[in-house]
Design an enzyme around this catalytic site. Structure first.
Site, PDB file in Angstrom:
ATOM      1  N   GLY A 101       0.831  -1.206   0.000  1.00 32.12           N
ATOM      2  CA  GLY A 101       0.000   0.000   0.000  1.00 32.12           C
ATOM      3  C   GLY A 101       0.862   1.250   0.000  1.00 32.12           C
ATOM      4  O   GLY A 101       0.504   2.266   0.593  1.00 32.12           O
ATOM      5  N   ALA A 117     -11.049  -5.363  14.933  1.00 29.66           N
ATOM      6  CA  ALA A 117     -10.694  -6.782  15.077  1.00 29.66           C
ATOM      7  C   ALA A 117      -9.490  -7.112  14.200  1.00 29.66           C
ATOM      8  O   ALA A 117      -8.548  -7.784  14.631  1.00 29.66           O
ATOM      9  CB  ALA A 117     -11.882  -7.662  14.690  1.00 29.66           C
ATOM     10  N   ARG A 160       0.053   5.546  -1.881  1.00 30.87           N
ATOM     11  CA  ARG A 160      -0.506   6.839  -1.434  1.00 30.87           C
ATOM     12  C   ARG A 160      -0.628   6.851   0.090  1.00 30.87           C
ATOM     13  O   ARG A 160      -0.323   5.857   0.757  1.00 30.87           O
ATOM     14  CB  ARG A 160      -1.865   7.114  -2.097  1.00 30.87           C
ATOM     15  CG  ARG A 160      -2.887   6.027  -1.908  1.00 30.87           C
ATOM     16  CD  ARG A 160      -4.063   6.196  -2.869  1.00 30.87           C
ATOM     17  NE  ARG A 160      -4.958   5.056  -2.812  1.00 30.87           N
ATOM     18  CZ  ARG A 160      -6.000   4.944  -2.014  1.00 30.87           C
ATOM     19  NH1 ARG A 160      -6.297   5.908  -1.172  1.00 30.87           N
ATOM     20  NH2 ARG A 160      -6.754   3.856  -2.025  1.00 30.87           N
ATOM     21  N   TYR A 204     -12.792  -3.503  11.514  1.00 31.01           N
ATOM     22  CA  TYR A 204     -11.467  -2.873  11.405  1.00 31.01           C
ATOM     23  C   TYR A 204     -10.667  -3.057  12.706  1.00 31.01           C
ATOM     24  O   TYR A 204      -9.484  -3.410  12.691  1.00 31.01           O
ATOM     25  CB  TYR A 204     -11.681  -1.400  11.092  1.00 31.01           C
ATOM     26  CG  TYR A 204     -10.442  -0.584  10.840  1.00 31.01           C
ATOM     27  CD1 TYR A 204      -9.706  -0.739   9.668  1.00 31.01           C
ATOM     28  CD2 TYR A 204     -10.021   0.377  11.759  1.00 31.01           C
ATOM     29  CE1 TYR A 204      -8.572   0.035   9.424  1.00 31.01           C
ATOM     30  CE2 TYR A 204      -8.902   1.163  11.523  1.00 31.01           C
ATOM     31  CZ  TYR A 204      -8.175   0.991  10.357  1.00 31.01           C
ATOM     32  OH  TYR A 204      -7.067   1.756  10.119  1.00 31.01           O
ATOM     33  N   ASP A 214      -3.200  -7.674  -5.410  1.00 28.18           N
ATOM     34  CA  ASP A 214      -4.138  -7.620  -4.289  1.00 28.18           C
ATOM     35  C   ASP A 214      -3.591  -8.524  -3.187  1.00 28.18           C
ATOM     36  O   ASP A 214      -3.424  -9.733  -3.403  1.00 28.18           O
ATOM     37  CB  ASP A 214      -5.507  -8.121  -4.790  1.00 28.18           C
ATOM     38  CG  ASP A 214      -6.581  -8.059  -3.719  1.00 28.18           C
ATOM     39  OD1 ASP A 214      -6.232  -8.011  -2.526  1.00 28.18           O
ATOM     40  OD2 ASP A 214      -7.764  -8.075  -4.092  1.00 28.18           O
TER      41      ASP A 214
END
Ligand code: NDP
Length: 242
Positions: free
Chosen positions: A11, A156, A14, A154, A62
């Site tokens: 990631g 968790a 950005r 999120y 991904d």
């Protein structure tokens, strides 16, 4: 010839990931940034890195897709003898009150964070172990530490990331690998677009949102030899929220 130090940031196209990639580049690392779909942002990050004299490459996959991730990671590891630094930064939110939360939103948030951690960290850590060195930093969240209304999925996922990292830290310390976590509070990126910022600022003692660079500097420290006796830790970067 001195061996090139290589850092991989998932990631990294950005937001916080870009700031981390740029920061690590200025610390002298050759960068590999990965991303899911936004080619333009990934290219922009590389432009920034190159404009400051650094080198890097972008790899699109991904992190939740095990087969694709395995293929891409194999290619990366064929090109680089070692990955010295891995930053597990890729993450998404899909907020909603738990009683109304769609199964799909539960799954994709957990998958991105935890399956992503598995798919990327496993091949890298094996190579790091072979080379007897390395540093892994994963980006969790304040939500993992205190919970957050509308973010059960999120919180968790990000709490799982902490538990996985602490476990891994104790497994690989003997190979000279350190594994740590950074837990940011609210940071100014696309992810918090639409959040009620004024209300949120009221609950941040420093009364402002953080900058991606403020997270990146902590990641840089954790990856450096200055942090040589730090492993299995969670460092909060949240303006005093806890
Ligand atoms: P952004 O939404 O700005 O960027 C997310 C990055 O992750 C992009 O590069 C995106 O690539 C990549 N990504 C998302 N899903 C996948 C996937 N399935 N496979 C590969 N790459 C993927 O997020 P932030 O910079 O704000 O957040 C970075 C990290 O920090 C996340 O883990 C987030 O949870 C965490 N965090 C953020 C906070 C904040 O306030 N912003 C606070 C606390 C933690 P692409 O653009 O191509 O989809």
């Amino acid at each position: 010839m001195k061996e090139e130090q290589v850092a991989l940031v998932t990631g990294g196209s950005r937001g916080i990931g870009r700031a981390i990639a740029v920061e690590l580049s200025s610390a002298g690392y050759e960068l590999i940034i990965t991303y899911k779909s936004d080619d333009g942002s990934a290219a922009e990050t590389l432009d920034i890195i190159r404009s400051q004299g650094g080198t890097g490459e972008k790899v699109r996959f991904d992190v939740t897709d095990s087969r694709e991730a395995a293929r891409r990671m194999d290619e990366i590891l064929a090109r680089h003898k070692n990955i010295h630094v891995l930053v597990n930064n890729a993450g998404i939110t899909a907020d909603g009150l738990f009683m109304m939360m769609r199964e799909e939103d539960w799954d994709r948030v957990i998958q991105t964070t935890l399956k992503g951690f598995y798919n990327v960290t496993k091949p890298v850590i094996k190579r790091m172990a072979k080379n007897h060195r390395g540093s892994v930093v994963s980006i969790s969240s304040v939500s993992a530490l205190v919970g957050n209304r509308g973010q059960a999925n999120y919180a968790a996922a990000k709490a799982g990331l902490i538990a996985a990292s602490r476990s891994l830290a104790s497994e690989v310390a003997r190979f000279g690998i350190r594994v740590n976590v950074v837990a940011p509070g609210l940071i100014d990126t696309g992810m918090i677009k639409g959040a009620p910022l004024q209300k949120i600022k009221d609950i941040i003692p420093m009364a402002r949102i953080g900058k991606p660079e403020e997270v990146a500097k902590v990641v840089r420290f954790l990856c450096s030899d200055d942090a040589s006796y730090i492993t299995g830790q969670v460092i909060s970067v949240n303006g005093g929220m806890l």
